[in-house]
Design a protein around this motif. Structure first.
Motif, mmCIF file in Angstrom:
data_model
loop_
_atom_site.group_PDB
_atom_site.id
_atom_site.type_symbol
_atom_site.label_atom_id
_atom_site.label_comp_id
_atom_site.label_asym_id
_atom_site.label_seq_id
_atom_site.Cartn_x
_atom_site.Cartn_y
_atom_site.Cartn_z
ATOM 1 N N PRO A 178 0.527 -1.168 0.177
ATOM 2 C CA PRO A 178 -0.151 0.165 0.100
ATOM 3 C C PRO A 178 0.602 0.799 0.066
ATOM 4 N N LEU A 179 2.216 0.924 0.146
ATOM 5 C CA LEU A 179 2.451 2.295 0.578
ATOM 6 C C LEU A 179 3.442 2.848 -0.423
ATOM 7 N N ILE A 180 3.918 1.830 -1.610
ATOM 8 C CA ILE A 180 4.025 2.328 -2.790
ATOM 9 C C ILE A 180 3.303 2.296 -4.203
ATOM 10 N N GLU A 181 2.178 2.250 -3.750
ATOM 11 C CA GLU A 181 0.852 3.148 -4.707
ATOM 12 C C GLU A 181 0.658 4.070 -4.842
ATOM 13 N N LEU A 182 0.665 5.141 -3.127
ATOM 14 C CA LEU A 182 0.816 6.250 -2.873
ATOM 15 C C LEU A 182 2.167 6.833 -3.718
ATOM 16 N N ALA A 183 3.191 6.067 -4.010
ATOM 17 C CA ALA A 183 4.711 7.129 -4.281
ATOM 18 C C ALA A 183 4.061 7.401 -6.064
ATOM 19 N N CYS A 184 4.146 8.610 -6.128
ATOM 20 C CA CYS A 184 4.266 10.134 -7.159
ATOM 21 C C CYS A 184 5.769 9.804 -8.649
ATOM 22 N N SER A 185 6.634 8.695 -7.931
ATOM 23 C CA SER A 185 7.708 8.958 -8.591
ATOM 24 C C SER A 185 7.685 7.293 -9.064
ATOM 25 N N ASN A 186 9.061 6.609 -10.503
ATOM 26 C CA ASN A 186 8.226 5.691 -10.663
ATOM 27 C C ASN A 186 8.567 5.116 -9.722
ATOM 28 N N ILE A 187 7.736 3.568 -9.625
ATOM 29 C CA ILE A 187 8.171 2.514 -8.717
ATOM 30 C C ILE A 187 8.500 1.548 -9.165
ATOM 31 N N PHE A 188 9.364 1.143 -10.585
ATOM 32 C CA PHE A 188 9.795 0.211 -11.435
ATOM 33 C C PHE A 188 10.713 -0.830 -10.402
ATOM 34 N N ASN A 189 12.113 0.127 -10.067
ATOM 35 C CA ASN A 189 13.181 -0.454 -9.146
ATOM 36 C C ASN A 189 12.817 -1.220 -7.772
ATOM 37 N N VAL A 190 11.094 -0.717 -7.931
ATOM 38 C CA VAL A 190 11.181 -0.887 -6.296
ATOM 39 C C VAL A 190 11.060 -2.484 -6.773
ATOM 40 N N GLN A 191 9.320 -2.305 -7.458
ATOM 41 C CA GLN A 191 8.932 -3.408 -7.381
ATOM 42 C C GLN A 191 9.651 -4.331 -8.213
ATOM 43 N N ILE A 192 10.639 -4.570 -8.792
ATOM 44 C CA ILE A 192 12.118 -5.693 -8.891
ATOM 45 C C ILE A 192 12.573 -5.888 -8.047
ATOM 46 N N GLN A 193 12.855 -5.312 -6.735
ATOM 47 C CA GLN A 193 13.438 -5.560 -6.022
ATOM 48 C C GLN A 193 12.588 -6.382 -4.856
ATOM 49 N N ILE A 194 10.936 -6.195 -5.080
ATOM 50 C CA ILE A 194 10.248 -7.252 -4.092
ATOM 51 C C ILE A 194 10.179 -7.876 -4.452
ATOM 52 N N LEU A 196 12.491 -9.781 -6.307
ATOM 53 C CA LEU A 196 13.745 -10.635 -6.314
ATOM 54 C C LEU A 196 13.523 -10.749 -4.760
ATOM 55 N N LEU A 197 13.312 -9.653 -4.060
ATOM 56 C CA LEU A 197 13.589 -10.098 -2.851
ATOM 57 C C LEU A 197 12.017 -11.812 -2.477
ATOM 58 N N SER A 198 11.641 -11.841 -2.522
ATOM 59 C CA SER A 198 10.479 -12.546 -2.767
ATOM 60 C C SER A 198 10.599 -13.776 -3.142
ATOM 61 N N PHE A 199 11.298 -13.814 -3.759
ATOM 62 C CA PHE A 199 12.197 -14.972 -4.350
ATOM 63 C C PHE A 199 13.446 -16.408 -3.307
ATOM 64 N N LEU A 200 14.213 -14.617 -2.784
ATOM 65 C CA LEU A 200 14.964 -15.400 -1.735
ATOM 66 C C LEU A 200 14.044 -16.071 -0.271
ATOM 67 N N ASN A 201 12.950 -14.815 -0.066
ATOM 68 C CA ASN A 201 12.466 -14.914 1.047
ATOM 69 C C ASN A 201 11.696 -16.348 2.033
ATOM 70 N N VAL A 202 10.817 -16.302 0.539
ATOM 71 C CA VAL A 202 9.403 -17.355 0.281
ATOM 72 C C VAL A 202 9.890 -18.204 -0.148
ATOM 73 N N PHE A 203 10.366 -18.337 -1.883
ATOM 74 C CA PHE A 203 10.152 -19.677 -2.986
ATOM 75 C C PHE A 203 11.446 -20.318 -2.339
ATOM 76 N N ILE A 204 12.469 -19.687 -2.374
ATOM 77 C CA ILE A 204 14.118 -20.384 -1.985
ATOM 78 C C ILE A 204 13.301 -21.310 -0.893
ATOM 79 N N PRO A 205 13.376 -20.193 0.404
ATOM 80 C CA PRO A 205 13.268 -21.858 1.813
ATOM 81 C C PRO A 205 11.838 -22.362 1.633
ATOM 82 N N THR A 206 10.457 -21.860 0.645
ATOM 83 C CA THR A 206 10.064 -22.798 0.421
ATOM 84 C C THR A 206 9.525 -23.986 -0.231
ATOM 85 N N THR A 207 11.466 -24.192 -0.730
ATOM 86 C CA THR A 207 11.314 -24.995 -1.743
ATOM 87 C C THR A 207 12.664 -26.342 -0.961
#
Length: 310
Positions: A178-194, A196-207
């Motif tokens: 919900p925070l990045i939805e309020l941003a006025c600037s480009n959020i592409f880099n943040v989305q890419i980082q999210i 990547l972090l989701s892959f590291l923090n969720v999918f690798i441990p799940t595997t």
């Protein structure tokens, strides 16, 4: 552009009676969660029979649960009393940081606990030589290190976004989506980082967890007697229940599409994700564990003897 200096958290909008009911309910849940997890930490640290890798990991899980629920509930109670409340820019990102630390740590800790059960069941003769106390401390330290460093990178990147208005967050916590939805600037880099972090923090441990339990189940099925299979499986059943509950609530919030759901439904799912697992973990590990129940009885017996002596 006018820079945003604070955000308005709406929380759960509704009548006063509903909000008072939720306030009382969440206050009870908070007190019960803190007391239950503190009891687990006390039992593990003071009972000699519980000085094993599994119970050391359980105590660290309790520390994480206390951090998570303390980061969220006190402010949520304030929001319920005032039917919404403002939170400063710095406090919002501090809450986001502590929230991320506890969640990432728990993802990796549950992975370590599944590895511990894998070694105990699939390599029992080498268990004590592999899972030494020093090795367990190192594993937990790495989990905390991942939590603090990985969360730090995403929070810093998000905080550098431009927030020029609106500043209303239809949620009860400062979560990153919900925070990045309020941003006025480009959020592409943040989305890419999210991602990547989701892959590291969720999918690798799940595997890793799925692989560990696949090997555990195969090993258990090779045991000839049914009583032996049941006894062996009971040593990891509590952890399997905790993993299932945790990842079910996690995927329901961040993986399953929520576009068709109302904001209140999303908030209820987030409430289950942030509060249900911390409050249920002590019950799972105490009610389903004979060692914990035995230590609990001895703890209260010692307490009664001290009272009688006084």
């Amino acid at each position: 552009m006018t820079m945003v200096t604070e955000f308005l958290l709406l929380g759960f909008q509704g009548g006063q009676i509903l909000r008072i009911f939720m306030f009382c309910l969440l206050l009870v849940v908070y007190c019960e969660t803190v007391c239950g997890n503190l009891l687990i930490i006390t039992l593990v640290s003071t009972t000699r029979n519980l000085h094993t890798p599994m119970y050391f990991f359980i105590s660290q899980l309790s520390v994480s649960d206390i951090l998570l629920i303390t980061d969220i509930v006190p402010n949520l109670l304030y929001i319920l009393l005032n039917n919404g409340a403002s939170i400063s820019f710095n406090n919002c990102f501090t809450q986001l940081y502590l929230f991320g630390v506890s969640e990432i740590f728990e993802c990796f800790l549950l992975t370590v606990m599944s590895y511990d059960r894998y070694v105990a069941i699939c390599n029992p003769l080498r268990y004590t030589s592999i899972m030494t106390s020093e090795y367990c401390v190192i594993l937990v330290f790495i989990c905390w290190l991942f939590g603090f460093t990985l969360t730090c990178s995403s929070v810093i990147t998000t905080s550098k976004l431009i927030f020029c208005g609106p500043n209303i967050i239809d949620h009860f916590i400062c979560d990153i989506l919900p925070l990045i939805e309020l941003a006025c600037s480009n959020i592409f880099n943040v989305q890419i980082q999210i991602y990547l972090l989701s892959f590291l923090n969720v999918f690798i441990p799940t595997t890793i967890i799925v692989t560990s339990y696949t090997n555990i189940i195969v090993t258990i099925l090779r045991i000839p007697s049914s009583s032996g299979r049941q006894k062996t499986f009971s040593t990891c059943s509590s952890h399997l229940i905790v993993v299932s509950i945790y990842y079910w609530t996690l995927f329901s919030v961040y993986v399953v599409p929520t576009k068709g759901l109302s904001s209140n439904t999303n908030k209820v799912l987030s409430l289950l994700y942030t509060m249900f697992t911390p409050v249920i973990n002590p019950f799972i590990y105490s009610l389903r564990n004979k060692d914990i129940m035995k230590a609990l009885k001895l703890f209260f017996l010692r307490g009664n003897k001290m009272i009688d002596f006084d």
